[in-house]
Design an enzyme around this catalytic site. Structure first.
Site, PDB file in Angstrom:
ATOM      1  N   GLY A  65       0.819  -1.191   0.000  1.00 46.50           N
ATOM      2  CA  GLY A  65       0.000   0.000   0.000  1.00 46.50           C
ATOM      3  C   GLY A  65       0.862   1.254   0.000  1.00 46.50           C
ATOM      4  O   GLY A  65       2.079   1.199   0.209  1.00 46.50           O
ATOM      5  N   GLY A 114       0.000  -5.073   0.590  1.00 48.15           N
ATOM      6  CA  GLY A 114      -1.224  -4.878  -0.174  1.00 48.15           C
ATOM      7  C   GLY A 114      -1.211  -5.546  -1.523  1.00 48.15           C
ATOM      8  O   GLY A 114      -2.263  -5.889  -2.071  1.00 48.15           O
ATOM      9  N   GLU A 137       5.353  -6.688   7.214  1.00 49.58           N
ATOM     10  CA  GLU A 137       4.795  -5.578   7.978  1.00 49.58           C
ATOM     11  C   GLU A 137       5.421  -5.362   9.340  1.00 49.58           C
ATOM     12  O   GLU A 137       5.492  -4.217   9.826  1.00 49.58           O
ATOM     13  CB  GLU A 137       3.275  -5.773   8.126  1.00 49.58           C
ATOM     14  N   ASP A 145      -1.618  -8.093   7.070  1.00 52.13           N
ATOM     15  CA  ASP A 145      -3.043  -7.784   6.944  1.00 52.13           C
ATOM     16  C   ASP A 145      -3.513  -8.169   5.544  1.00 52.13           C
ATOM     17  O   ASP A 145      -3.016  -9.141   4.994  1.00 52.13           O
ATOM     18  CB  ASP A 145      -3.307  -6.316   7.278  1.00 52.13           C
TER      19      ASP A 145
END
Length: 349
Positions: A65, A114, A137, A145
């Site tokens: 992301g 992402g 992450e 996530d």
């Protein structure tokens, strides 16, 4: 189109190209919203028989992301920006996982964070000799996530804990072994694959796929299970540090470098995901952490050290993993009340 995402139809195929090669095709909120809109429209068009998603350039499918934007808004106290991004991003990941038509992800190059969310939940996930897949992450104060906890929790043995806590990067064979991908294909065959998908459908995937170059995970599975089956983070590190194996020493050092709070939360999340029934439940759990990330975790500091100042010296909230308490971890996963991620409406679409 936003300019960062190219979408068009080519016969029966819906084509998606993440088009930010200078940023390794990192996903912005506008890209996420457009993907939701386009995929939602194509889902209801009979003439669209399948979807192909890829990244522009030969370096990355998508490195994750747009964390720079999240940092900029979070530093200004605008926590709503990140919360809105994650809410839509997780809705997109869920849509891809439940898409009623073939969703073919060409995971060529770097696939992280992402980027995993918009590829590894697809029906056909193809890696190449250039693929590097990871959920890194914890190195920036976050946790796996985009439904990563669902994938990691279903990996063989304790592989999920190992990958989540060490942020280990995987080549094509290991990405398949860990459940992030299905097939290997040489990168120079991808254009042929796309051409044949239009006329042959997904039957051509197996015809064009081959055997990936060897990985390293298979030889380490017993060691991974032994170390990462320990009761908690400190116990895992203790087992690794008591080993004479160079691999164990490297794994322990990696965990020690990462945010202690994130490591503890990632371990909790992967193990909790094993008890959850579906991807939607995992996304809801991840969202509770994400909702608090720019205020109550190491996330902003991790981005500062890795991306903004690039000094590689984050000042984590805890000096050591042993300093993180179960109560702190539990608080970051506490229910959000009216702010919970509710995917019930999306289930019916």
């Amino acid at each position: 189109m936003t300019g960062d995402l190219r979408t068009w139809r080519e016969g029966g195929l819906g084509r998606l190209v993440l088009d930010r090669p200078g940023a390794l095709n990192a996903l912005t909120h506008s890209m996420v919203r457009e993907l939701l809109e386009v995929l939602g429209a194509w889902r209801d068009v009979d003439d669209v028989t399948g979807v192909v998603i890829e990244g522009n350039g030969d370096k990355a499918f998508s490195a994750g992301g747009d964390i720079l934007g999240l940092w900029q808004h979070g530093r200004r106290g605008d926590h709503a920006f990140g919360r809105a991004f994650w809410r839509d991003e997780y809705r997109l990941d869920r849509m891809i996982a439940r898409y009623p038509k073939p969703f073919v992800a060409l995971m060529d190059g770097i696939v992280m964070g992402g980027g995993v969310g918009v590829s590894a939940h697809g029906s056909h996930r193809i890696v190449t000799e250039r693929s590097v897949v990871a959920m890194p992450e914890v190195s920036i104060g976050f946790l796996p996530d985009v439904g990563g906890t669902w994938i990691l929790s279903r990996a063989p043995g304790r592989l999920g804990e190992y990958l989540a806590l060490t942020a280990t990067r995987l080549g094509p064979a290991d990405a398949i072994a860990a459940g992030f991908a299905d097939r290997f294909m040489a990168s120079d065959r991808l254009p042929e694959l796309v051409r044949r998908l239009e006329t042959e459908g997904t039957y051509c995937v197996d015809r064009l796929a081959g055997a990936p170059p060897g990985g390293f995970l298979e030889a380490r599975l017993d060691e991974i299970d032994e170390a990462f089956s320990a009761a908690d983070g400190p116990a895992i590190v203790a087992r690794l540090e008591s080993s004479s194996s160079p691999w164990a020493d490297e794994a322990a050092s990696a965990i020690r470098r990462h945010s202690p709070l994130s490591v503890a939360c990632a371990l909790e999340a992967v193990r909790a995901a094993r008890r959850l029934a579906d991807l939607e439940s995992c996304l809801a759990m991840e969202f509770r952490f994400a909702w608090r990330a720019t205020q109550q975790t190491d996330f902003l500091e991790g981005i500062r050290a890795a991306i903004i100042d690039r000094d590689g010296r984050p000042c984590w909230r805890h000096a050591r993993l042993e300093d993180v308490t179960p109560a702190e971890v539990a608080q970051l996963f506490a229910p959000l009340g009216d702010e919970e991620l509710d995917l019930k409406g999306d289930r019916e679409r």
